[in-house]
Motif scaffolding. Structure first.
Motif, PDB file in Angstrom:
ATOM      1  N   ASN A 136       0.823  -1.219   0.000  1.00 34.85           N
ATOM      2  CA  ASN A 136       0.000   0.000   0.000  1.00 34.85           C
ATOM      3  C   ASN A 136       0.854   1.264   0.000  1.00 34.85           C
ATOM      4  O   ASN A 136       0.556   2.229   0.698  1.00 34.85           O
ATOM      5  CB  ASN A 136      -0.953   0.012   1.197  1.00 34.85           C
ATOM      6  CG  ASN A 136      -1.905  -1.158   1.182  1.00 34.85           C
ATOM      7  OD1 ASN A 136      -2.323  -1.617   0.119  1.00 34.85           O
ATOM      8  ND2 ASN A 136      -2.231  -1.664   2.351  1.00 34.85           N
ATOM      9  N   GLY A 137       1.939   1.238  -0.733  1.00 39.56           N
ATOM     10  CA  GLY A 137       2.795   2.413  -0.854  1.00 39.56           C
ATOM     11  C   GLY A 137       3.776   2.605   0.288  1.00 39.56           C
ATOM     12  O   GLY A 137       4.587   3.533   0.258  1.00 39.56           O
ATOM     13  N   ASP A 138       3.706   1.757   1.311  1.00 40.27           N
ATOM     14  CA  ASP A 138       4.644   1.841   2.433  1.00 40.27           C
ATOM     15  C   ASP A 138       5.680   0.729   2.322  1.00 40.27           C
ATOM     16  O   ASP A 138       5.405  -0.345   1.792  1.00 40.27           O
ATOM     17  CB  ASP A 138       3.908   1.706   3.773  1.00 40.27           C
ATOM     18  CG  ASP A 138       3.044   2.915   4.092  1.00 40.27           C
ATOM     19  OD1 ASP A 138       3.471   4.046   3.787  1.00 40.27           O
ATOM     20  OD2 ASP A 138       1.945   2.717   4.639  1.00 40.27           O
ATOM     21  N   ILE A 139       6.860   0.988   2.870  1.00 39.28           N
ATOM     22  CA  ILE A 139       7.945   0.013   2.829  1.00 39.28           C
ATOM     23  C   ILE A 139       8.034  -0.676   4.187  1.00 39.28           C
ATOM     24  O   ILE A 139       8.135  -0.018   5.222  1.00 39.28           O
ATOM     25  CB  ILE A 139       9.287   0.707   2.488  1.00 39.28           C
ATOM     26  CG1 ILE A 139       9.182   1.446   1.149  1.00 39.28           C
ATOM     27  CG2 ILE A 139      10.421  -0.312   2.463  1.00 39.28           C
ATOM     28  CD1 ILE A 139      10.368   2.325   0.839  1.00 39.28           C
ATOM     29  N   TYR A 140       7.986  -2.009   4.155  1.00 43.75           N
ATOM     30  CA  TYR A 140       8.064  -2.823   5.367  1.00 43.75           C
ATOM     31  C   TYR A 140       9.284  -3.729   5.295  1.00 43.75           C
ATOM     32  O   TYR A 140       9.642  -4.207   4.216  1.00 43.75           O
ATOM     33  CB  TYR A 140       6.820  -3.708   5.516  1.00 43.75           C
ATOM     34  CG  TYR A 140       5.562  -2.962   5.852  1.00 43.75           C
ATOM     35  CD1 TYR A 140       5.123  -2.861   7.162  1.00 43.75           C
ATOM     36  CD2 TYR A 140       4.797  -2.360   4.850  1.00 43.75           C
ATOM     37  CE1 TYR A 140       3.955  -2.181   7.471  1.00 43.75           C
ATOM     38  CE2 TYR A 140       3.636  -1.678   5.145  1.00 43.75           C
ATOM     39  CZ  TYR A 140       3.222  -1.596   6.464  1.00 43.75           C
ATOM     40  OH  TYR A 140       2.072  -0.915   6.769  1.00 43.75           O
ATOM     41  N   MET A 141       9.842  -4.002   6.462  1.00 45.67           N
ATOM     42  CA  MET A 141      10.920  -4.980   6.548  1.00 45.67           C
ATOM     43  C   MET A 141      10.288  -6.358   6.490  1.00 45.67           C
ATOM     44  O   MET A 141       9.318  -6.625   7.192  1.00 45.67           O
ATOM     45  CB  MET A 141      11.680  -4.786   7.870  1.00 45.67           C
ATOM     46  CG  MET A 141      12.862  -5.666   8.031  1.00 45.67           C
ATOM     47  SD  MET A 141      14.187  -5.036   7.031  1.00 45.67           S
ATOM     48  CE  MET A 141      15.426  -6.231   7.383  1.00 45.67           C
ATOM     49  N   LYS A 142      10.842  -7.218   5.664  1.00 42.27           N
ATOM     50  CA  LYS A 142      10.343  -8.586   5.562  1.00 42.27           C
ATOM     51  C   LYS A 142      10.920  -9.397   6.715  1.00 42.27           C
ATOM     52  O   LYS A 142      12.101  -9.292   7.024  1.00 42.27           O
ATOM     53  CB  LYS A 142      10.747  -9.200   4.220  1.00 42.27           C
ATOM     54  CG  LYS A 142      10.141 -10.525   3.945  1.00 42.27           C
ATOM     55  CD  LYS A 142      10.506 -11.008   2.554  1.00 42.27           C
ATOM     56  CE  LYS A 142       9.892 -12.360   2.307  1.00 42.27           C
ATOM     57  NZ  LYS A 142      10.239 -12.865   0.975  1.00 42.27           N
TER      58      LYS A 142
END
Length: 170
Positions: free
Chosen positions: A89-95
């Motif tokens: 959703n346009g945000d960057i998350y750490m996997k």
């Protein structure tokens, strides 16, 4: 029970509690979007630990400075290779990386073994300094690499927006 044995047990339990706390914080953090601030704050805040070396019993010979930094850098390589960012959703998350938990547990186990073997040969304050250097030698390269990966992911998100043709007003 001797004072040395009690100290060994207390510091091992303390390290285990800190490890569990780090794992819990890490698992909670990956549920929120990553930011530059969240990436760079840990090594900056951790750097205050270098103040321990103002205390004379923690002073280390050069070999005992270089060795833990190299071991930390080797451990960071594993974290760097398994750290990934995802866009949702346009945000960057750490996997999530299972290696992080195993690496922390492995370092805790190594700490216990090293303390058991070398605890009589190396003063406790010096041992604490060496473990701090190991941890800092691990977190700094990992966080620098994370910052570079994060910036690259940001550019990937922005690039498609810049490539879109502008609409004419009608």
């Amino acid at each position: 029970m001797t004072e040395t044995t009690l100290l060994f047990i207390l510091t091992t339990v303390g390290a285990a509690m800190m490890g569990v706390f780090a794992i819990m914080v890490r698992m909670k953090a990956i549920k929120k979007p990553a930011t530059v601030k969240k990436i760079i704050i840990p090594p900056i805040m951790m750097s205050t630990g270098f103040l321990m070396f103002l205390y004379e019993p923690t002073h280390l010979p050069l070999a005992r400075i270089i060795a833990p930094l190299l071991v930390g850098a080797a451990a960071s390589y594993l974290l760097i290779r398994t750290s990934r960012f995802e866009v949702h959703n346009g945000d960057i998350y750490m996997k999530r990386s299972k290696l992080f938990i195993f690496l922390l547990l492995g370092l805790l186990l190594a700490r216990v073994i090293i303390k058991a073997i070398m605890g009589e040969q190396i003063h406790l304050a010096q041992m604490a300094g060496m473990f701090f250097l190991l941890a800092y030698g691990m977190i700094l390269p990992w966080r620098v690499a994370m910052l570079l990966m994060f910036r690259k992911k940001q550019q990937e998100i922005k690039a498609p927006l810049m490539d879109m043709p502008m609409r004419e007003k009608t």
